[in-house]
Design a protein around this motif. Structure first.
Motif, mmCIF file in Angstrom:
data_model
loop_
_atom_site.group_PDB
_atom_site.id
_atom_site.type_symbol
_atom_site.label_atom_id
_atom_site.label_comp_id
_atom_site.label_asym_id
_atom_site.label_seq_id
_atom_site.Cartn_x
_atom_site.Cartn_y
_atom_site.Cartn_z
ATOM 1 N N ARG A 109 12.378 14.378 -3.858
ATOM 2 C CA ARG A 109 12.774 13.406 -4.879
ATOM 3 C C ARG A 109 11.809 12.233 -4.893
ATOM 4 N N ARG A 110 11.444 11.821 -6.089
ATOM 5 C CA ARG A 110 10.794 10.524 -6.308
ATOM 6 C C ARG A 110 11.491 9.915 -7.508
ATOM 7 N N TYR A 111 11.945 8.683 -7.333
ATOM 8 C CA TYR A 111 12.629 7.981 -8.409
ATOM 9 C C TYR A 111 12.252 6.510 -8.344
ATOM 10 N N CYS A 112 11.919 5.951 -9.488
ATOM 11 C CA CYS A 112 11.542 4.539 -9.573
ATOM 12 C C CYS A 112 12.402 3.860 -10.629
ATOM 13 N N TRP A 145 0.822 -1.205 0.000
ATOM 14 C CA TRP A 145 0.000 0.000 0.000
ATOM 15 C C TRP A 145 0.864 1.267 0.000
ATOM 16 N N CYS A 146 2.109 1.167 0.470
ATOM 17 C CA CYS A 146 3.013 2.317 0.598
ATOM 18 C C CYS A 146 3.918 2.501 -0.609
ATOM 19 N N ASP A 147 3.777 1.715 -1.623
ATOM 20 C CA ASP A 147 4.676 1.713 -2.784
ATOM 21 C C ASP A 147 4.580 3.035 -3.552
ATOM 22 N N PRO A 148 5.683 3.819 -3.610
ATOM 23 C CA PRO A 148 5.630 5.106 -4.297
ATOM 24 C C PRO A 148 5.619 5.006 -5.815
ATOM 25 N N CYS A 149 5.789 3.805 -6.374
ATOM 26 C CA CYS A 149 5.793 3.679 -7.837
ATOM 27 C C CYS A 149 4.648 2.823 -8.353
ATOM 28 N N ASP A 150 3.757 2.385 -7.487
ATOM 29 C CA ASP A 150 2.585 1.645 -7.930
ATOM 30 C C ASP A 150 1.696 2.596 -8.730
ATOM 31 N N THR A 151 1.330 2.206 -9.942
ATOM 32 C CA THR A 151 0.604 3.124 -10.827
ATOM 33 C C THR A 151 -0.732 3.577 -10.235
ATOM 34 N N GLU A 152 -1.388 2.731 -9.445
ATOM 35 C CA GLU A 152 -2.663 3.113 -8.836
ATOM 36 C C GLU A 152 -2.489 3.942 -7.572
ATOM 37 N N ARG A 153 -1.381 3.795 -6.872
ATOM 38 C CA ARG A 153 -1.207 4.436 -5.563
ATOM 39 C C ARG A 153 -0.197 5.587 -5.566
ATOM 40 N N GLU A 198 6.683 3.177 -17.242
ATOM 41 C CA GLU A 198 6.166 4.352 -16.536
ATOM 42 C C GLU A 198 7.164 4.934 -15.535
ATOM 43 N N ASP A 199 8.224 4.221 -15.218
ATOM 44 C CA ASP A 199 9.174 4.687 -14.207
ATOM 45 C C ASP A 199 9.640 6.117 -14.460
ATOM 46 N N ALA A 200 10.010 6.429 -15.675
ATOM 47 C CA ALA A 200 10.544 7.755 -15.998
ATOM 48 C C ALA A 200 9.518 8.853 -15.743
ATOM 49 N N TYR A 201 8.242 8.560 -15.954
ATOM 50 C CA TYR A 201 7.197 9.566 -15.757
ATOM 51 C C TYR A 201 6.983 9.896 -14.282
ATOM 52 N N LEU A 202 7.403 9.019 -13.394
ATOM 53 C CA LEU A 202 7.220 9.250 -11.962
ATOM 54 C C LEU A 202 8.368 10.039 -11.330
ATOM 55 N N THR A 203 9.435 10.255 -12.060
ATOM 56 C CA THR A 203 10.605 10.941 -11.511
ATOM 57 C C THR A 203 10.286 12.403 -11.224
ATOM 58 N N LEU A 204 10.638 12.809 -9.992
ATOM 59 C CA LEU A 204 10.478 14.195 -9.558
ATOM 60 C C LEU A 204 11.739 14.628 -8.825
ATOM 61 N N GLY A 205 12.085 15.879 -8.924
ATOM 62 C CA GLY A 205 13.187 16.441 -8.150
ATOM 63 C C GLY A 205 14.552 16.063 -8.682
ATOM 64 N N GLU A 206 15.552 16.576 -7.993
ATOM 65 C CA GLU A 206 16.949 16.347 -8.351
ATOM 66 C C GLU A 206 17.479 15.088 -7.680
ATOM 67 N N PRO A 207 18.464 14.432 -8.276
ATOM 68 C CA PRO A 207 19.047 13.233 -7.665
ATOM 69 C C PRO A 207 19.568 13.515 -6.250
ATOM 70 N N MET A 208 19.365 12.544 -5.387
ATOM 71 C CA MET A 208 19.860 12.619 -4.005
ATOM 72 C C MET A 208 21.380 12.474 -4.016
ATOM 73 N N PRO A 209 22.074 12.969 -2.982
ATOM 74 C CA PRO A 209 23.531 12.826 -2.935
ATOM 75 C C PRO A 209 24.000 11.376 -3.116
ATOM 76 N N LEU A 210 23.294 10.419 -2.544
ATOM 77 C CA LEU A 210 23.683 9.015 -2.692
ATOM 78 C C LEU A 210 23.530 8.538 -4.136
ATOM 79 N N GLU A 211 22.501 9.013 -4.823
ATOM 80 C CA GLU A 211 22.350 8.683 -6.248
ATOM 81 C C GLU A 211 23.532 9.228 -7.035
ATOM 82 N N ARG A 212 23.881 10.478 -6.770
ATOM 83 C CA ARG A 212 24.997 11.114 -7.468
ATOM 84 C C ARG A 212 26.298 10.355 -7.223
ATOM 85 N N ALA A 213 26.523 9.977 -5.975
ATOM 86 C CA ALA A 213 27.751 9.245 -5.630
ATOM 87 C C ALA A 213 27.817 7.908 -6.364
ATOM 88 N N HIS A 214 26.702 7.200 -6.427
ATOM 89 C CA HIS A 214 26.686 5.913 -7.136
ATOM 90 C C HIS A 214 26.922 6.100 -8.633
#
Length: 185
Positions: free
Chosen positions: A94-97, A44-52, A103-119
């Motif tokens: 940030r939201r990233y899936c 129910w908490c899934d931030p990338c579920d298309t319905e939720r 649909e993953d790309a359409y859900l992206t919001l905000g700038e990459p987090m520092p950990l994303e940038r480091a990876h």
């Protein structure tokens, strides 16, 4: 309820093995307070579920306005991908899936987090996505790395259920709770 008991229930719910909860959306596990965080765990908490996704975004934004921070994560332990949603003071940072869905790309919001940038830098990629230097091979490498990143981001920003230790401060008790989805029918 312990994490082990909750994990079995939520896992069964998520795989449609629970009677009366075939989509896994009717129940969540609400943890005791863990180092100042309360975790709510379940599909129910899934931030990338298309319905939720819109509802989870709104919930995180509203909870962060009230409590300062709120986050939602998805992590498919069987290689199903990762997603993260981070909100602070009522603003989604940030939201990233990365689940392999179109649909993953359409859900992206905000700038990459520092950990994303480091990876990305560890992979030899620009810290920030740059269309001018984009290569399909490099982005595929990033997508595979991001498939497993949600627990690491959760641990860096708060608490990850995968990183709980004996010295984690625990207050209260965990419970299984019904979601508003449980009343649909």
């Amino acid at each position: 309820m312990t994490f082990a008991e909750a994990e079995e229930i939520i896992d069964d719910d998520g795989h449609g093995e629970s009677e009366g909860n075939p989509d896994g959306m009717a129940r969540v596990y609400v943890s005791p307070e863990l180092d100042g965080w309360t975790l709510v765990i379940g599909p129910w908490c899934d931030p990338c579920d298309t319905e939720r996704s819109d509802d989870v975004l709104r919930l995180c934004r509203d909870r962060s306005a009230r409590y300062g921070q709120a986050q939602a994560y998805y992590y498919g332990t069987q290689g199903d991908g990762s997603a993260w949603l981070v909100a602070q003071d009522g603003v989604v940072l940030r939201r990233y899936c990365e689940t392999g869905e179109a649909e993953d790309a359409y859900l992206t919001l905000g700038e990459p987090m520092p950990l994303e940038r480091a990876h990305r830098e560890q992979l030899g990629l620009p810290a920030v996505w740059d269309e001018a230097s984009r290569s399909e091979e490099a982005e595929d490498e990033w997508k595979w790395a991001a498939f497993h990143l949600a627990p690491e981001i959760a641990a860096a920003l708060g608490v990850s259920p995968f990183k709980l230790m004996a010295d984690t401060r625990v207050e209260g008790a965990g419970v299984i709770a019904r979601t508003p989805h449980a009343t649909r029918g």
